[in-house]
Design a protein around this motif. Structure first.
Motif, short mmCIF file in Angstrom:
data_model
loop_
_atom_site.label_atom_id
_atom_site.label_comp_id
_atom_site.label_asym_id
_atom_site.label_seq_id
_atom_site.Cartn_x
_atom_site.Cartn_y
_atom_site.Cartn_z
N HIS A 110 0.86 -1.07 0.06
CA HIS A 110 0.00 -0.16 -0.02
C HIS A 110 0.70 1.13 -0.08
O HIS A 110 2.00 1.10 0.46
CB HIS A 110 -0.96 0.00 1.24
N GLU A 131 -7.39 -1.22 4.36
CA GLU A 131 -6.90 -1.56 3.23
C GLU A 131 -5.54 -2.14 3.37
O GLU A 131 -4.92 -2.32 2.13
CB GLU A 131 -6.46 -0.11 2.21
N HIS A 152 -6.71 -4.57 10.55
CA HIS A 152 -7.71 -4.17 9.44
C HIS A 152 -9.13 -4.04 10.32
O HIS A 152 -9.57 -4.67 11.17
CB HIS A 152 -7.95 -5.42 8.70
#
Length: 181
Positions: A110, A131, A152
């Motif tokens: 990410h 994400e 998460h």
């Protein structure tokens, strides 16, 4: 000993944007944030404001966790203008993602991950977002010498009591030595 950092994303963990659009979750308030204006700089009358759902109880709960809070969101400094007051949070430092903002990486990591590791500079941290992936876990393990928790949060639900328990447990857990290479 300094407290661990808690990197906070807004959309997903604090704003359950993926919840049913016609029904605000219980305990949340609706914030309407004007969108960027027209190219000439005037406020746009053609674009609807951004709908953000926030739970005011999250602010005090976050402050009780034992972390140093830090925004890790595309909102960056704007989180202090729009989000912090609704949650009852003081102005928080934020990670300025600069050139990394929305830049896709070929390795699947990410775009926030490397800047967060750099910002943490070896300090223990937890990162709540909707994400992260296994590639981010691997990157943090390889590049961050301190303890880290990538947590998460379901963007349909936002932060819930089990999430707060997980964060509390991580903040209170003793520093485990990292395996030698």
């Amino acid at each position: 000993m300094s407290r661990p950092l808690l990197f906070l994303d807004v959309d997903g963990p604090l704003n359950p944007y993926a919840a049913q659009p016609e029904r605000r979750p219980d305990g949340y308030t609706t914030l309407r944030v004007p969108r960027d204006g027209d190219p000439d700089g005037s406020p746009s009358l053609r674009r609807r404001p951004l709908r953000v759902w926030l739970a005011p109880e999250h602010g005090p709960a976050l402050l009780r966790l034992g972390y140093e809070l830090c925004w890790a969101t595309t909102w960056m400094a704007e989180a202090n203008r729009w989000i912090a007051p609704v949650l009852g949070l003081p102005a928080l430092p934020f990670v300025d993602f600069g050139e990394a903002l929305f830049r896709e990486r070929p390795d699947g990591v990410h775009w926030k991950t490397a800047p967060l590791v750099e910002y943490a500079a070896g300090r223990p941290f937890a990162w709540v977002d909707d994400e992260q992936s296994g590639a981010d876990e691997a990157y943090v393990t390889a590049h961050h010498p301190g303890r880290a928790l990538l947590h998460h949060v379901n963007p349909r639900l936002g932060l819930r009591n089990p999430d707060f328990r997980t964060l509390t447990d991580f903040a209170r857990s003793p520093a485990a030595p990292r395996p030698a290479d």
